[in-house]
Scaffold this motif. Structure first.
Motif, PDB file in Angstrom:
ATOM      1  N   ARG A 418       0.645  -0.861   0.064  1.00 47.61           N
ATOM      2  CA  ARG A 418       0.139   0.257  -0.298  1.00 47.61           C
ATOM      3  C   ARG A 418       1.302   1.434  -0.006  1.00 47.61           C
ATOM      4  NH1 ARG A 418      -5.398  -0.907   1.080  1.00 47.61           N
ATOM      5  NH2 ARG A 418      -5.791  -3.177   1.606  1.00 47.61           N
ATOM      6  N   ALA A 419       0.654   2.653  -0.675  1.00 53.50           N
ATOM      7  CA  ALA A 419       0.952   3.514  -0.754  1.00 53.50           C
ATOM      8  C   ALA A 419       1.246   4.048   0.524  1.00 53.50           C
ATOM      9  CB  ALA A 419       0.066   4.669  -1.418  1.00 53.50           C
ATOM     10  N   PRO A 420       2.524   3.925   1.413  1.00 56.37           N
ATOM     11  CA  PRO A 420       2.825   4.960   2.121  1.00 56.37           C
ATOM     12  C   PRO A 420       2.639   6.490   2.846  1.00 56.37           C
ATOM     13  CG  PRO A 420       4.849   4.770   1.095  1.00 56.37           C
ATOM     14  CD  PRO A 420       3.862   4.370   0.023  1.00 56.37           C
ATOM     15  N   ASP A 421       2.747   6.327   4.856  1.00 51.67           N
ATOM     16  CA  ASP A 421       1.853   7.747   4.175  1.00 51.67           C
ATOM     17  C   ASP A 421       2.423   8.617   4.747  1.00 51.67           C
ATOM     18  OD1 ASP A 421      -0.270   9.491   5.742  1.00 51.67           O
ATOM     19  OD2 ASP A 421       0.045   8.038   8.283  1.00 51.67           O
ATOM     20  N   VAL A 422       3.485   8.781   4.224  1.00 49.06           N
ATOM     21  CA  VAL A 422       4.556   9.725   3.877  1.00 49.06           C
ATOM     22  C   VAL A 422       4.796  10.829   3.009  1.00 49.06           C
ATOM     23  CG1 VAL A 422       7.705   9.203   4.571  1.00 49.06           C
ATOM     24  CG2 VAL A 422       6.172   7.823   5.512  1.00 49.06           C
ATOM     25  N   ALA A 423       5.503  11.372   2.762  1.00 49.27           N
ATOM     26  CA  ALA A 423       5.458  12.991   2.335  1.00 49.27           C
ATOM     27  C   ALA A 423       7.024  12.383   1.210  1.00 49.27           C
ATOM     28  CB  ALA A 423       5.715  13.572   2.721  1.00 49.27           C
ATOM     29  N   PRO A 424       6.655  12.373  -0.315  1.00 51.46           N
ATOM     30  CA  PRO A 424       7.508  12.075  -0.694  1.00 51.46           C
ATOM     31  C   PRO A 424       8.949  13.119   0.242  1.00 51.46           C
ATOM     32  CG  PRO A 424       5.879  12.883  -1.771  1.00 51.46           C
ATOM     33  CD  PRO A 424       5.537  13.528  -0.731  1.00 51.46           C
ATOM     34  N   GLY A 425      10.164  12.163  -0.028  1.00 54.64           N
ATOM     35  CA  GLY A 425      11.136  12.438   0.284  1.00 54.64           C
ATOM     36  C   GLY A 425      12.297  12.194   0.112  1.00 54.64           C
ATOM     37  N   GLY A 426      13.413  12.075   0.258  1.00 60.59           N
ATOM     38  CA  GLY A 426      14.468  10.988   0.092  1.00 60.59           C
ATOM     39  C   GLY A 426      16.194  11.899   0.218  1.00 60.59           C
ATOM     40  N   PRO A 427      17.132  11.291  -0.288  1.00 62.29           N
ATOM     41  CA  PRO A 427      18.523  12.603  -0.093  1.00 62.29           C
ATOM     42  C   PRO A 427      18.223  12.929  -1.601  1.00 62.29           C
ATOM     43  CG  PRO A 427      18.535  10.572   0.273  1.00 62.29           C
ATOM     44  CD  PRO A 427      17.628  10.629   0.109  1.00 62.29           C
ATOM     45  N   GLY A 428      18.122  14.267  -1.973  1.00 66.60           N
ATOM     46  CA  GLY A 428      18.595  14.910  -2.885  1.00 66.60           C
ATOM     47  C   GLY A 428      16.803  14.981  -3.605  1.00 66.60           C
ATOM     48  N   TRP A 429      15.840  14.952  -3.294  1.00 66.98           N
ATOM     49  CA  TRP A 429      14.346  15.461  -3.292  1.00 66.98           C
ATOM     50  C   TRP A 429      13.873  16.593  -4.265  1.00 66.98           C
ATOM     51  CZ3 TRP A 429      11.352  13.481  -6.650  1.00 66.98           C
ATOM     52  CH2 TRP A 429       9.984  13.490  -6.075  1.00 66.98           C
ATOM     53  N   HIS A 430      15.270  17.582  -3.432  1.00 67.22           N
ATOM     54  CA  HIS A 430      14.853  18.484  -3.701  1.00 67.22           C
ATOM     55  C   HIS A 430      15.331  18.831  -4.990  1.00 67.22           C
ATOM     56  CE1 HIS A 430      12.631  19.812  -0.082  1.00 67.22           C
ATOM     57  NE2 HIS A 430      13.636  19.508   0.219  1.00 67.22           N
TER      58      HIS A 430
END
Length: 553
Positions: A418-430
């Protein structure tokens, strides 16, 4: 804006169907009269099945534009026709022992079905021979133009084949182009775009038997274009012409406009209802232009304010010269953009091994559509190379589908499917987000009317997939670091947001795969191509990988 030309001459006899676009119509959204933009593609000749050369020409490209604009909320009318009365239909009938009616009907039905399989979705496909079709309407138009002195009789030489005992017109007569010398047929030259009527070909010969054709003088109907030269020059001067079409039109404006044949002796075609010409039929090229107008609906609806005409160079004269002249004759000021899309060069057998249905069944519509968009172009006709089509499939499997398969596996393993309950992110996401924002801005330009470039759109989509794949690989180590599980979930959420965006960003090019991906992610189909689509599915949305590849076969 007046609509008198579309109404034709309202002199229907009792028991005769009134003018209309025919019963063979598919509506894929929108009402004809409410459309703000009208997209046309050159009518297709039903001399054989739909082949890859057709798809590589105007049809898939025009569908890309229609899909993009509709997703943006613009009311679009997308039309074409089936040119039943083209000379090549009669030629195919003569060579196979069939009737022209059988050839036109059988191949026409197959062509419409193959267009559906290729996901090319027209609102109207006009056919002159179907009950309630365009034949009566075309007759009325010719009769009215003759009555108004726009169409007049002229005596000109026309090729005649003694062994076959036939007048030759269109593809039935071959020779050298009188303007550039390139081997061609009567009609517009595919190399330079200049029109010819057969009597001016160099060394004309019969396409059926190969015998040299003699010239006989015959009285036919012609439409006089020269009176429209000043208005057409002003129209062309407002821009919107591809380079080769601009060169064609500039030359015509300088040298003078030709008369256009409206009729020729024969039985296969729409009979002419003008006294003294009862043994003639409407010229197939003139009829093909009329089919585009008939495809609008031929009723009382106003014409859309703008039009985009897709064609190959061999039909540019009729779209950019004859059609606007007919509109001007009725007081309509055409606001048109022209898009030239050259088709593949086919083998002498007409395309054996290139039939669209075979390739669509083997490779899928996504692969075929993407391939013809990135290979064909506006400036020259390219030859088909099977290894390039296979390479397109490998790109989709090795990049697009490989990334999606890994993403779906991570969702299943790390998030319980299932789709996680976390905002998109991760190293270098910006940084990745800035790239995506720039990419979608460029993509909108490549999809739009002014900067339309589907080859560039394909390249941008590949750039997005390669970039997000690199982003995912760079951040994949997070799952193995203690206490970093949430950051890895943010990485998955970021990828899901890109996948969600591709359901809209890639849909004009590859609608079948985009809709399949939308079903997996349970996001709406047909959203605008914009940064707003870059949003992951709601928390808890089941993400179940399909059994088949998402894009292509």
């Amino acid at each position: 804006m007046r609509n008198g030309f579309l109404r034709g001459q309202e002199t229907s006899s009792p028991g005769v169907a009134s003018p209309g676009c025919g019963t063979e119509v598919r509506r894929c959204g929108g009402v004809a009269g409410a459309a703000s933009l009208w997209i046309t593609a050159t009518p297709i000749v039903p001399r054989g099945e739909l082949h890859l050369g057709h798809l590589a020409g105007p049809y898939v490209a025009a569908d890309v534009l229609a899909r993009f604009l509709r997703a943006d909320g613009e009311s679009v009318l997308f039309t074409t026709g089936i040119a039943d009365h083209a000379g090549s239909v009669e030629l195919r009938a003569l060579s196979t022992g069939r009737t022209p009616t059988d050839v036109a009907y059988g191949h026409g039905v197959a062509i419409e079905a193959d267009l559906v399989r290729a996901r090319v979705e027209f609102d109207h496909i006009a056919r002159p021979r179907h009950p309630g079709g365009c034949s009566h309407w075309v007759q009325n138009v010719v009769g009215r133009l003759h009555a108004e002195g726009i169409v007049v009789p002229r005596v000109r030489p026309l090729p005649y084949c003694e062994p076959c005992g036939r007048w030759l017109h269109g593809v039935q007569v071959a020779g050298g182009c009188p303007h550039c010398g390139t081997p061609t047929h009567a009609g517009a030259c595919r190399a330079c775009g200049r029109p010819g009527e057969g009597g001016d070909l160099r060394d004309p010969r019969c396409s059926r038997c190969g015998a040299g054709a003699g010239l006989r003088r015959v009285r036919r109907l012609y439409l006089l274009l020269e009176p429209f030269r000043a208005d057409l020059a002003a129209h062309w001067g407002r821009g919107g012409l591809p380079s080769r079409v601009a060169a064609l039109c500039e030359g015509l404006a300088e040298e003078g406009l030709p008369d256009v044949a409206v009729s020729h002796p024969g039985r296969w075609g729409v009979p002419v209802r003008v006294e003294g010409f009862e043994d003639q039929v409407v010229d197939a090229e003139f009829e093909a232009v009329a089919l585009q107008l008939c495809g609008h609906g031929a009723g009382d609806e106003p014409l859309p304010g703008r039009a985009v005409r897709f064609h190959g160079l061999g039909h540019a004269f009729y779209d950019a010269v004859l059609l606007p002249a007919l509109l001007m004759e009725r007081g309509v000021e055409p606001d048109q953009t022209y898009v030239t899309r050259e088709s593949y060069r086919l083998a002498p057998d007409g395309g054996t091994g290139l039939w669209a249905l075979d390739l669509l069944n083997e490779f899928g519509s996504d692969t075929v559509r993407r391939h013809v968009l990135e290979i064909s172009g506006a400036e020259r006709r390219s030859g088909f190379r099977p290894e390039r089509l296979e390479r397109t499939r490998q790109v989709l499997d090795g990049t697009w589908n490989a990334w999606l398969s890994t993403l779906f596996a991570d969702v299943r393993a790390e998030c319980g499917g299932r789709a996680p309950d976390v905002a998109p992110g991760g190293p270098g996401w910006h940084t990745e987000l800035r790239r995506l924002t720039a990419a979608v801005a460029d993509l909108r330009q490549a999809y739009g009317v002014e900067g339309f470039d589907p080859r560039r759109a394909v390249a941008l989509l590949d750039e997005v997939v390669r970039s997000v794949t690199g982003f995912a690989e760079a951040g994949s180590y997070e799952r193995h670091r203690p206490g970093r599980a949430e950051r890895h979930l943010a990485l998955i959420s970021a990828q899901l947001s890109v996948a969600s965006a591709l359901t809209s960003w890639a849909r004009p090019v590859m609608p079948e795969g985009a809709d399949r991906l939308a079903a997996v992610l349970r996001v709406p189909v047909g959203r605008p191509v914009g940064i707003e689509a870059l949003e992951p599915p709601p928390h808890g949305t089941p993400v179940v990988a399909p059994r088949e590849p998402v894009f292509g076969f």
